[in-house]
Write an enzyme that holds these catalytic residues in place. Structure first.
Site, mmCIF file in Angstrom:
data_model
loop_
_atom_site.group_PDB
_atom_site.id
_atom_site.type_symbol
_atom_site.label_atom_id
_atom_site.label_comp_id
_atom_site.label_asym_id
_atom_site.label_seq_id
_atom_site.Cartn_x
_atom_site.Cartn_y
_atom_site.Cartn_z
ATOM 1 N N LYS A 82 0.847 -1.199 0.000
ATOM 2 C CA LYS A 82 0.000 0.000 0.000
ATOM 3 C C LYS A 82 0.880 1.245 0.000
ATOM 4 O O LYS A 82 2.013 1.208 0.487
ATOM 5 C CB LYS A 82 -0.872 0.010 1.267
ATOM 6 C CG LYS A 82 -2.043 -0.945 1.228
ATOM 7 C CD LYS A 82 -2.951 -0.731 2.429
ATOM 8 C CE LYS A 82 -4.040 -1.782 2.503
ATOM 9 N NZ LYS A 82 -5.019 -1.705 1.418
ATOM 10 N N ARG A 88 -10.126 -11.590 1.002
ATOM 11 C CA ARG A 88 -10.956 -12.623 0.374
ATOM 12 C C ARG A 88 -10.279 -13.986 0.417
ATOM 13 O O ARG A 88 -10.943 -15.018 0.394
ATOM 14 C CB ARG A 88 -11.315 -12.207 -1.057
ATOM 15 C CG ARG A 88 -10.160 -12.129 -2.011
ATOM 16 C CD ARG A 88 -10.481 -11.362 -3.266
ATOM 17 N NE ARG A 88 -10.540 -9.916 -3.012
ATOM 18 C CZ ARG A 88 -10.903 -9.006 -3.912
ATOM 19 N NH1 ARG A 88 -11.254 -9.374 -5.118
ATOM 20 N NH2 ARG A 88 -10.921 -7.733 -3.601
HETATM 21 N N1 BES Z 1 -8.247 -3.988 3.819
HETATM 22 C C1 BES Z 1 -8.348 -3.547 2.496
HETATM 23 C C2 BES Z 1 -9.638 -2.803 2.201
HETATM 24 C C3 BES Z 1 -9.802 -1.461 2.845
HETATM 25 C C4 BES Z 1 -9.532 -0.310 2.132
HETATM 26 C C5 BES Z 1 -10.278 -1.347 4.124
HETATM 27 C C6 BES Z 1 -9.710 0.915 2.723
HETATM 28 C C7 BES Z 1 -10.460 -0.107 4.699
HETATM 29 C C8 BES Z 1 -10.177 1.019 4.003
HETATM 30 C C9 BES Z 1 -8.276 -4.725 1.539
HETATM 31 O O1 BES Z 1 -7.507 -5.796 1.956
HETATM 32 C C10 BES Z 1 -7.656 -4.217 0.272
HETATM 33 O O2 BES Z 1 -6.552 -3.797 0.310
HETATM 34 N N2 BES Z 1 -8.433 -4.263 -0.799
HETATM 35 C C11 BES Z 1 -7.982 -3.805 -2.048
HETATM 36 C C12 BES Z 1 -8.432 -4.820 -3.072
HETATM 37 C C13 BES Z 1 -7.899 -4.586 -4.432
HETATM 38 C C14 BES Z 1 -6.410 -4.796 -4.460
HETATM 39 C C15 BES Z 1 -8.601 -5.521 -5.374
HETATM 40 C C16 BES Z 1 -8.600 -2.446 -2.329
HETATM 41 O O3 BES Z 1 -9.778 -2.262 -2.027
HETATM 42 O O4 BES Z 1 -7.903 -1.574 -2.810
HETATM 43 ZN ZN ZN Z 2 -5.444 -5.535 1.509
#
Ligand code: BES
Ligand code: ZN
Ligand code: ZN
Length: 508
Positions: free
Chosen positions: A285, A359
């Site tokens: 991230k 997921r």
């Molecule tokens: N934990 C995150 C989702 C999230 C984003 C929670 C913002 C709270 C605030 C999840 O694991 C994630 O990183 N999802 C990605 C998925 C993508 C790579 C398909 C996302 O939503 O960017």
């Molecule tokens: Zn994630």
């Protein structure tokens, strides 16, 4: 803070600060002072004059303060506007009362009383009391353990509640029971918020697992089982193992089961995402997006709260709760983009983004829950950033394989004033998660991210199991206070789901 229930209208006379929620019509027709038995006739006429002078209209959220002397004591009456009575609904009253709590927060009160002097059709003490009680108890929260105590600060120590003459009509024991039921919810939400707010340095998989064991230790009818990293691998939960293996702090799988006494009882399963930290793994991230990612255990915090509430009661169905607990970090042992992994559900998954880890961990939790046997399954997770784009911080997304299941849940989330919105489980989008080299891929492309994530999870649900996925990525941790939710871990969903399980139509 203590919440006290007043038994008689006369007791209000002894109170020093009284808050009265009031409607525009009541102010308009000037009769509102008849609702305030604790004021002498001359005080009533002064109040009427002042209300007129300052043109207080009782518009929604408007606050009017009246300081007066009573037997040489200084007292304060707050009138709090609820807007028009003809537009008033009991649903919404909890949010209004928590707004009134916030409106008083800069008044430096150590105690105050809430007096609801009017009544409406279909007014039932248990639901009204629940609203006022929870609005007060939940809004009062603050996560301040890392801030030096301000000795000067006036602390709110006690709030008393008196609702019309309803309290008088009920037996003490009945009112006590209602208070007890609401306190169970308030305590569960508080505990869940504390778990979520704890900093990642102090809240890692082992700590979360231990907190759960501690919370349910000795809880009647509840069995807890824990799998550590070795057991997770040996059971074939390779997706959960992969997500958690990049951290020195290895994953856990926790199973809580409540067994009903009823013969042939059906089973509801709850599954929660418990990422105590999500750095994204090798699909790292950005600095900006990593902030607050200790909230990625929001689904687990929600399900822990729900189990905490419902296991105080006798149910005629079984409830199994599964928590997938891990940390998504980078190291020489972390999983990689382009790995292909087959977990408990026996479907192979091509990893195209290690940040879509939720997921994966959940797929194992869901497959395991279905394997153990279940009729219905509700899963909650902070799963996609896309749900924030779609619904913001106040509404959680639902993706389900059965519309009726969602419809029945709707009654509960509306009554408890928590907000959800169902997104379509679009058949045509299923192709977006098919891989060329594996059964599935963990990335659904640039659009409809919340739906494709839900469809991915649905691939691990066995036939005939009704499934509802709750994406609480927006609502689990808030940037600002919103009504009865506080900044930080919100405890979102505990009230709605507990209501659904205890009073709603999970099995109907
Ligand atoms: N934990 C995150 C989702 C999230 C984003 C929670 C913002 C709270 C605030 C999840 O694991 C994630 O990183 N999802 C990605 C998925 C993508 C790579 C398909 C996302 O939503 O960017
Ligand atoms: Zn994630
Ligand atoms: Zn995540």
């Amino acid at each position: 803070m203590k919440i006290k229930i007043l038994k008689k209208r006369e007791e209000l006379k002894k109170e020093n600060n009284i808050l009265v929620p009031i409607f525009e019509e009541q102010i308009e027709n000037q009769k509102f002072t008849t609702l305030l038995p604790f004021l002498t006739p001359s005080k009533k006429s002064t109040l009427r004059e002042l209300v007129k002078k300052w043109s207080f209209k009782a518009k929604k959220g408007e606050l009017f303060q009246f300081d007066y002397e009573d037997n040489k004591e200084l007292k304060t009456l707050f009138l709090y506007g609820l807007g028009k009575k003809d537009k008033f609904k009991l649903i919404g009253f909890k949010r209004a009362m928590s707004q009134s709590f916030r409106a008083l927060s800069n008044k430096k009160l150590s105690e105050y009383s809430i007096f609801v002097p009017w009544t409406t059709k279909s007014w039932k003490l248990d639901s009204v009391l629940a609203k006022v009680y929870l609005a007060t108890a939940l809004t009062n929260y603050k996560f301040d353990k890392y801030i030096k105590k301000d000795k000067e600060k006036v602390e709110l120590k006690e709030v008393s509640i008196f609702i019309n003459a309803l309290h008088e009509k009920f037996k003490d024991s009945e009112v006590k029971k209602m208070v007890k039921e609401n306190k169970i919810i308030a305590d569960a939400v508080e505990n869940s918020r504390n778990l979520l707010n704890e900093t990642p340095m102090n809240m890692y998989p082992e700590v979360l697992k231990d907190s759960v064991l501690e919370l349910f230790k000795g809880r009647k009818g509840v069995k807890a089982k824990v799998m550590d990293f070795e057991e997770i691998k040996s059971k074939g939960m390779n997706l959960l193992a992969a997500v958690g293996m990049g951290s020195d702090k290895k994953p856990y799988f926790v199973e809580l089961s409540y067994k009903s006494d009823k013969k042939g009882a059906k089973t509801l399963s709850l599954v929660g995402k418990g990422l105590t930290y999500d750095a994204g793994g090798y699909s790292l991230k950005s600095a900006q997006h990593m902030v607050g990612m200790h909230m990625d255990m929001g689904g687990s915090a929600l399900m822990i709260g729900v189990m905490d509430v419902i296991t105080n009661y006798k149910l005629d169905f079984n409830v199994n709760c599964y928590l997938v607990i891990a940390e998504n970090l980078i190291s020489g042992s972390a999983y990689k983009v382009s790995d292909v992994i087959t977990g408990y559900g026996k479907k192979s998954v091509e990893i195209l983004n290690t940040d879509a880890e939720g997921r994966l961990a959940l797929a194992d939790g869901i497959a395991y829950a279905c394997d153990k046997g279940t009729d219905k399954l509700i899963e909650a997770s902070t799963l996609t950033g896309a749900v924030l784009s779609a619904l913001g911080q106040e509404v959680a997304g639902i993706v389900a394989n059965n519309d009726n299941f969602v419809k029945n849940f709707k009654e509960s989330y509306e009554k408890t004033e928590e907000k959800f919105w169902q997104l379509p489980a679009e058949e045509n989008y299923k192709k977006l998660i098919k891989s060329k080299i594996a059964d599935l891929k963990n990335l659904g492309g640039p659009y409809a991210g919340t739906i494709t994530a839900g469809l991915f999870l649905n691939e691990f649900i066995t036939e005939n199991v009704e499934f509802m996925h709750l994406d609480i990525a927006g609502a689990a941790m808030l940037a600002e206070d919103i009504d009865f939710y506080n900044m930080g871990g919100s405890g979102f969903g505990i009230q709605a789901l507990s209501h659904f399980i205890l009073k709603g139509k999970v099995f109907n």
